[in-house]
Design a protein around this motif. Structure first.
Motif, PDB file in Angstrom:
ATOM      1  N   CYS A  44     -15.863  -9.236 -16.722  1.00  0.00           N
ATOM      2  CA  CYS A  44     -14.812  -9.799 -15.877  1.00  0.00           C
ATOM      3  C   CYS A  44     -13.915 -10.740 -16.685  1.00  0.00           C
ATOM      4  O   CYS A  44     -12.683 -10.679 -16.581  1.00  0.00           O
ATOM      5  N   ILE A  45     -14.528 -11.604 -17.491  1.00  0.00           N
ATOM      6  CA  ILE A  45     -13.748 -12.551 -18.295  1.00  0.00           C
ATOM      7  C   ILE A  45     -12.869 -11.810 -19.301  1.00  0.00           C
ATOM      8  O   ILE A  45     -11.706 -12.168 -19.521  1.00  0.00           O
ATOM      9  N   ARG A  46     -13.403 -10.747 -19.906  1.00  0.00           N
ATOM     10  CA  ARG A  46     -12.592  -9.945 -20.840  1.00  0.00           C
ATOM     11  C   ARG A  46     -11.393  -9.351 -20.096  1.00  0.00           C
ATOM     12  O   ARG A  46     -10.279  -9.322 -20.625  1.00  0.00           O
ATOM     13  N   ASN A  47     -11.610  -8.888 -18.870  1.00  0.00           N
ATOM     14  CA  ASN A  47     -10.506  -8.347 -18.080  1.00  0.00           C
ATOM     15  C   ASN A  47      -9.481  -9.431 -17.738  1.00  0.00           C
ATOM     16  O   ASN A  47      -8.272  -9.198 -17.769  1.00  0.00           O
ATOM     17  N   VAL A  48      -9.981 -10.615 -17.403  1.00  0.00           N
ATOM     18  CA  VAL A  48      -9.082 -11.738 -17.105  1.00  0.00           C
ATOM     19  C   VAL A  48      -8.197 -12.041 -18.313  1.00  0.00           C
ATOM     20  O   VAL A  48      -6.981 -12.203 -18.192  1.00  0.00           O
ATOM     21  N   ILE A  49      -8.814 -12.094 -19.479  1.00  0.00           N
ATOM     22  CA  ILE A  49      -8.063 -12.426 -20.697  1.00  0.00           C
ATOM     23  C   ILE A  49      -7.013 -11.356 -20.999  1.00  0.00           C
ATOM     24  O   ILE A  49      -5.912 -11.663 -21.464  1.00  0.00           O
ATOM     25  N   SER A  50      -7.328 -10.119 -20.685  1.00  0.00           N
ATOM     26  CA  SER A  50      -6.360  -9.033 -20.940  1.00  0.00           C
ATOM     27  C   SER A  50      -5.139  -9.134 -20.029  1.00  0.00           C
ATOM     28  O   SER A  50      -4.120  -8.502 -20.285  1.00  0.00           O
ATOM     29  N   THR A  51      -5.229  -9.947 -18.945  1.00  0.00           N
ATOM     30  CA  THR A  51      -4.094 -10.089 -18.025  1.00  0.00           C
ATOM     31  C   THR A  51      -3.410 -11.445 -18.117  1.00  0.00           C
ATOM     32  O   THR A  51      -2.569 -11.783 -17.280  1.00  0.00           O
ATOM     33  N   LEU A  52      -3.755 -12.239 -19.106  1.00  0.00           N
ATOM     34  CA  LEU A  52      -3.167 -13.577 -19.215  1.00  0.00           C
ATOM     35  C   LEU A  52      -1.751 -13.571 -19.778  1.00  0.00           C
ATOM     36  O   LEU A  52      -1.060 -14.592 -19.754  1.00  0.00           O
ATOM     37  N   ASN A  53      -1.340 -12.440 -20.330  1.00  0.00           N
ATOM     38  CA  ASN A  53      -0.024 -12.338 -20.964  1.00  0.00           C
ATOM     39  C   ASN A  53       0.110 -13.364 -22.093  1.00  0.00           C
ATOM     40  O   ASN A  53       1.153 -13.982 -22.284  1.00  0.00           O
ATOM     41  N   TYR A  54      -1.008 -13.575 -22.777  1.00  0.00           N
ATOM     42  CA  TYR A  54      -1.037 -14.498 -23.913  1.00  0.00           C
ATOM     43  C   TYR A  54      -1.123 -13.645 -25.169  1.00  0.00           C
ATOM     44  O   TYR A  54      -2.169 -13.091 -25.485  1.00  0.00           O
ATOM     45  N   ASP A  55      -0.021 -13.527 -25.855  1.00  0.00           N
ATOM     46  CA  ASP A  55       0.063 -12.559 -26.950  1.00  0.00           C
ATOM     47  C   ASP A  55      -0.894 -12.906 -28.079  1.00  0.00           C
ATOM     48  O   ASP A  55      -0.955 -14.067 -28.501  1.00  0.00           O
ATOM     49  N   PRO A  56      -1.608 -11.906 -28.577  1.00  0.00           N
ATOM     50  CA  PRO A  56      -2.429 -12.143 -29.771  1.00  0.00           C
ATOM     51  C   PRO A  56      -1.536 -12.517 -30.946  1.00  0.00           C
ATOM     52  O   PRO A  56      -0.366 -12.125 -30.998  1.00  0.00           O
TER      53      PRO A  56
END
Length: 476
Positions: free
Chosen positions: A228-240
């Motif tokens: 779930c946390i990995r999915n949350v991070i993928s939607t943060l729109n925080y560019d690598p």
């Protein structure tokens, strides 16, 4: 051996209790489920070592840097096998340092909370002051204002101050049956009201997901929570950060040879280019002012493809060396080039005994002050490695802890102290024929300084970001 011991948390019995009786994953297993790969830099793993909190490192939390969904993250993870994740003063300091790194480098923060809250007998050392526990929550608010994302997993008991960490994060996941959030807990309810209430009813996953809204996501297992946390991070729109694969050469000389070059005698310094040739890409180094102020080596090179400026002790910082250092640091700042400092400060020369020597001494101090100002004001990333001795004012000039480098690491042989204890001498007072007492006092002071200057004493108190093996320097 120390790192191996630390990796076992509170020890085998505590891990069995944590994993079998409490049905929870060990903190390092949790990180494996979260991280993209094995590239994880643990910060200050020896914090708390041999401090007066028991026979295991007392930080009670693990901090580090790794990647999730290609995004670099800072991790603050409670280790409940160390005294139930209870927060000691050193643990507060460790969490604050991780948050400082997150803010300075704009890194996403991930909190894995599993804590019994503050250790009350030491409340005066971890609660009331500006740099104590409350600063963790202040930093969470400031990072949110800076638009640095923060996410949390409630993967155990979160009592008192520990309950604020996940509730102040942007998104939090709570795990059924093992995750609980409350300011006090069932024992205090019983003591205050005589009522028995279960942890689940008072602050379990269902309550906080359905009733209080303190948690944003409900997970039926730890594995589900980390997915779930990995999915949350993928939607943060925080560019690598851009990870351009830069072609680079290995050094011409083996990094393993750094083990044999690590200086153990601080009365002299070895030619520092022997160190640099085992760290720089292709052992290439474009030296700056090579023939001037030679007790400091400055120049440009690449580490794993990244251009850096090098400022490295090659002896005592003379007047000319300090002026050269000022010039070079200003160049790096002007060109936005990160700086690597390699500290191995040499013993100071004798105090001046004539007017001309005093004038030279004053000029050297002025030049050193100029370099100190240049280092403090350079608006570029700075990383400091203490490869030998780190003594006195040269520690400041070469970007020691008080000058806030982005990171500071020590080799195991490093010594950090105001003075080198071997330079002490004692002069009997006029008319004092019995200096036995003075000698005994001096011996005691020397022994104390010797103990307190070791790399492990420093790292246990979080005066750095960790002791690293010399051969791992390029990777770190």
């Amino acid at each position: 051996e120390l790192l191996e011991m630390v990796s076992k948390g509170g020890g085998e019995n505590a891990i069995l209790h944590h994993t079998q009786r409490n049905k929870k994953l060990f903190v390092r297993e949790r990180l494996k489920l979260l991280l993209d790969d094995e590239s994880f830099l643990e910060l200050s793993p020896l914090a708390g070592l041999n401090m007066p909190y028991g026979d295991v490192p007392a930080a009670g939390c693990l901090t580090g840097i790794g990647k999730i969904c290609g995004v670099w993250c800072v991790f603050v993870a409670n280790d409940a096998t160390v005294k139930g994740g209870t927060i000691y003063p050193i643990g507060v300091k460790k969490q604050l340092r991780a948050q400082e790194i997150a803010m300075q480098n704009r890194l996403l923060s991930v909190y894995l909370t599993d804590s019994g809250g503050a250790f009350l007998p030491l409340q005066s050392e971890l609660f009331p002051d500006k740099s104590h526990g409350g600063r963790v929550f202040y930093n969470e608010a400031i990072m949110s204002a800076m638009r640095i994302p923060q996410v949390a997993v409630v993967c155990g008991s979160c009592v008192a101050g520990g309950a604020y960490v996940p509730t102040m994060a942007e998104e939090a996941v709570i795990i059924d049956k093992i995750g609980t959030l409350f300011l006090a807990g069932p024992p205090l309810v019983k003591a205050a009201t005589g009522e028995y209430v279960s942890p689940e009813d008072l602050g379990g996953a269902k309550l906080h997901s359905k009733v209080s809204g303190c948690s944003d996501h409900f997970a039926s297992s730890e594995k589900e929570a980390y997915e779930c946390i990995r999915n949350v991070i993928s939607t943060l729109n925080y560019d690598p950060l851009p990870e351009n694969v830069i072609e680079h050469d290995s050094p011409l000389y083996s990094s393993d040879e750094l083990l044999g070059l690590a200086p153990q005698d601080y009365r002299c310094t070895l030619p520092v280019k022997l160190i640099l040739s085992r760290l720089m890409d292709g052992s290439r180094f474009q030296e700056f002012k090579a023939n001037y102020g030679t007790t400091l080596v400055t120049g440009f090179g690449h580490v794993e493809g990244h251009l850096v400026g090098i400022v490295a002790n090659n002896g005592e910082l003379s007047h000319d060396a300090s002026l050269k250092g000022s010039h070079f640091v200003q160049l790096c700042s002007q060109r936005s080039i990160p700086i690597l400092f390699f500290q191995n400060t040499a013993p100071h020369t004798a105090e001046p005994t004539s007017i001309s020597q005093a004038e030279a001494h004053s000029n050297r101090l002025k030049a050193q002050a100029s370099m100190m100002a240049a280092v403090a004001c350079a608006a570029v990333p700075k990383i400091t490695i203490v490869i030998g001795g780190c003594y006195g004012s040269e520690s400041y000039i070469m970007c020691g802890r008080s000058f806030s480098p982005n990171f500071l690491f020590l080799w195991p042989n490093a010594r950090v102290a105001l003075v080198d204890s071997r330079h002490f001498s004692i002069v009997p007072q006029a008319g004092d024929n019995d200096c036995t007492g003075d000698e005994a006092e001096l011996k005691h002071l020397k022994e104390k300084l010797e103990e307190e200057s070791s790399a492990f004493y420093s790292s246990a108190r979080l005066w750095d970001d960790g002791v690293i093996l010399p051969q791992n320097t390029r990777k770190v």
